[in-house]
Motif scaffolding. Structure first.
Motif, mmCIF file in Angstrom:
data_model
loop_
_atom_site.group_PDB
_atom_site.id
_atom_site.type_symbol
_atom_site.label_atom_id
_atom_site.label_comp_id
_atom_site.label_asym_id
_atom_site.label_seq_id
_atom_site.Cartn_x
_atom_site.Cartn_y
_atom_site.Cartn_z
ATOM 1 N N SER A 51 0.845 -1.194 0.000
ATOM 2 C CA SER A 51 0.000 0.000 0.000
ATOM 3 C C SER A 51 0.880 1.243 0.000
ATOM 4 O O SER A 51 2.075 1.182 0.338
ATOM 5 C CB SER A 51 -0.923 0.008 1.223
ATOM 6 O OG SER A 51 -0.188 0.257 2.393
ATOM 7 N N LEU A 52 0.268 2.374 -0.356
ATOM 8 C CA LEU A 52 1.019 3.632 -0.363
ATOM 9 C C LEU A 52 1.529 3.983 1.036
ATOM 10 O O LEU A 52 2.601 4.563 1.187
ATOM 11 C CB LEU A 52 0.135 4.762 -0.887
ATOM 12 C CG LEU A 52 -0.079 4.810 -2.384
ATOM 13 C CD1 LEU A 52 -1.043 5.929 -2.745
ATOM 14 C CD2 LEU A 52 1.234 5.000 -3.113
ATOM 15 N N ARG A 53 0.764 3.658 2.041
ATOM 16 C CA ARG A 53 1.136 3.967 3.421
ATOM 17 C C ARG A 53 2.466 3.316 3.799
ATOM 18 O O ARG A 53 3.255 3.860 4.581
ATOM 19 C CB ARG A 53 0.022 3.480 4.353
ATOM 20 C CG ARG A 53 0.129 3.977 5.758
ATOM 21 C CD ARG A 53 -1.036 3.529 6.651
ATOM 22 N NE ARG A 53 -2.314 3.418 5.965
ATOM 23 C CZ ARG A 53 -2.932 2.244 5.695
ATOM 24 N NH1 ARG A 53 -2.381 1.104 6.046
ATOM 25 N NH2 ARG A 53 -4.093 2.229 5.089
ATOM 26 N N ASP A 54 2.748 2.129 3.221
ATOM 27 C CA ASP A 54 3.971 1.397 3.568
ATOM 28 C C ASP A 54 5.246 2.126 3.158
ATOM 29 O O ASP A 54 6.299 1.924 3.747
ATOM 30 C CB ASP A 54 3.959 0.010 2.926
ATOM 31 C CG ASP A 54 2.925 -0.917 3.545
ATOM 32 O OD1 ASP A 54 2.445 -0.611 4.657
ATOM 33 O OD2 ASP A 54 2.593 -1.935 2.904
ATOM 34 N N TYR A 55 5.182 2.975 2.153
ATOM 35 C CA TYR A 55 6.379 3.697 1.712
ATOM 36 C C TYR A 55 6.848 4.701 2.769
ATOM 37 O O TYR A 55 8.024 4.997 2.855
ATOM 38 C CB TYR A 55 6.123 4.419 0.388
ATOM 39 C CG TYR A 55 5.952 3.477 -0.768
ATOM 40 C CD1 TYR A 55 7.051 2.899 -1.392
ATOM 41 C CD2 TYR A 55 4.686 3.152 -1.238
ATOM 42 C CE1 TYR A 55 6.898 2.032 -2.453
ATOM 43 C CE2 TYR A 55 4.526 2.293 -2.307
ATOM 44 C CZ TYR A 55 5.630 1.725 -2.905
ATOM 45 O OH TYR A 55 5.475 0.865 -3.953
ATOM 46 N N TRP A 56 5.924 5.239 3.551
ATOM 47 C CA TRP A 56 6.260 6.219 4.583
ATOM 48 C C TRP A 56 6.224 5.601 5.970
ATOM 49 O O TRP A 56 6.314 6.302 6.956
ATOM 50 C CB TRP A 56 5.297 7.411 4.514
ATOM 51 C CG TRP A 56 5.638 8.345 3.409
ATOM 52 C CD1 TRP A 56 6.427 9.455 3.496
ATOM 53 C CD2 TRP A 56 5.233 8.262 2.053
ATOM 54 N NE1 TRP A 56 6.532 10.056 2.278
ATOM 55 C CE2 TRP A 56 5.801 9.347 1.365
ATOM 56 C CE3 TRP A 56 4.424 7.376 1.329
ATOM 57 C CZ2 TRP A 56 5.610 9.573 0.012
ATOM 58 C CZ3 TRP A 56 4.238 7.596 -0.022
ATOM 59 C CH2 TRP A 56 4.822 8.679 -0.666
#
Length: 186
Positions: A51-56
């Motif tokens: 998910s996009l959240r995992d990048y941050w």
């Protein structure tokens, strides 16, 4: 790049105008932020996460400082959510005879075509026309096919008494030269 920045900011203003008392306005996207956004998008293609959240994420197994030090997560999502290539207020009529289904990206498409035309000069033999008699449907495997034919010709010498039995086998794969035979058993 300026096209992306202008159209994205214009779309954000149109979005804010829909609300009487909407969200508090965020600053316009800058050219630098758009470059950073595109850099992150390119990097995400090499570093695939669920998910996009995992990048941050700050969790030890996911933490990659590159993303959080480049652009804040909420700012990235803001740009992603509002990224636009055209002005929605200039939407053409769908019933018009000359309606362009790519109107939202037409400006970007034309700009890229013009840029590529300055540096790329294709040869006169470029292109694939399947109606052309020289078009080879097996071009992807032509080298292997020719090598096998040459090898078989070295070791197999058919005699004058040769019997050929054509066997029809059920095939459900994808190939462009598949032939439909209605009397074939199923």
């Amino acid at each position: 790049m300026q096209l992306l920045v202008d159209k994205t900011n214009r779309y954000y203003q149109q979005y804010l105008e829909k609300f009487d008392e909407g969200p508090s306005p965020k600053p316009d996207v800058t050219m630098t932020e758009m470059y950073l956004f595109l850099a992150i998008i390119l990097q995400m293609g090499h570093d695939v996460r669920d998910s996009l959240r995992d990048y941050w994420s700050t969790l030890h197994q996911f933490n990659t400082p590159f993303y959080s030090s480049t652009i804040r997560h909420d700012r990235f999502l803001h740009i992603l959510r509002l990224l636009h290539f055209s002005d929605n207020s200039k939407e053409p009529n769908k019933d018009d005879e000359d309606y362009d289904r790519l109107w939202k990206i037409r400006a970007l498409f034309d700009m890229l075509n013009d840029s590529f035309a300055k540096f790329y000069f294709p040869s006169e033999h470029l292109g694939v026309d399947e109606d052309d008699e020289d078009y080879d449907r097996l071009w992807k495997i032509r080298a292997l096919f020719d090598m096998l034919n040459d090898s078989f010709a070295k070791f197999y010498f058919p005699s004058e008494h040769l019997g050929v039995d054509e066997v029809i086998v059920l095939f459900k794969g994808r190939v462009v030269f598949r032939q439909y035979i209605p009397k074939k058993h199923k």
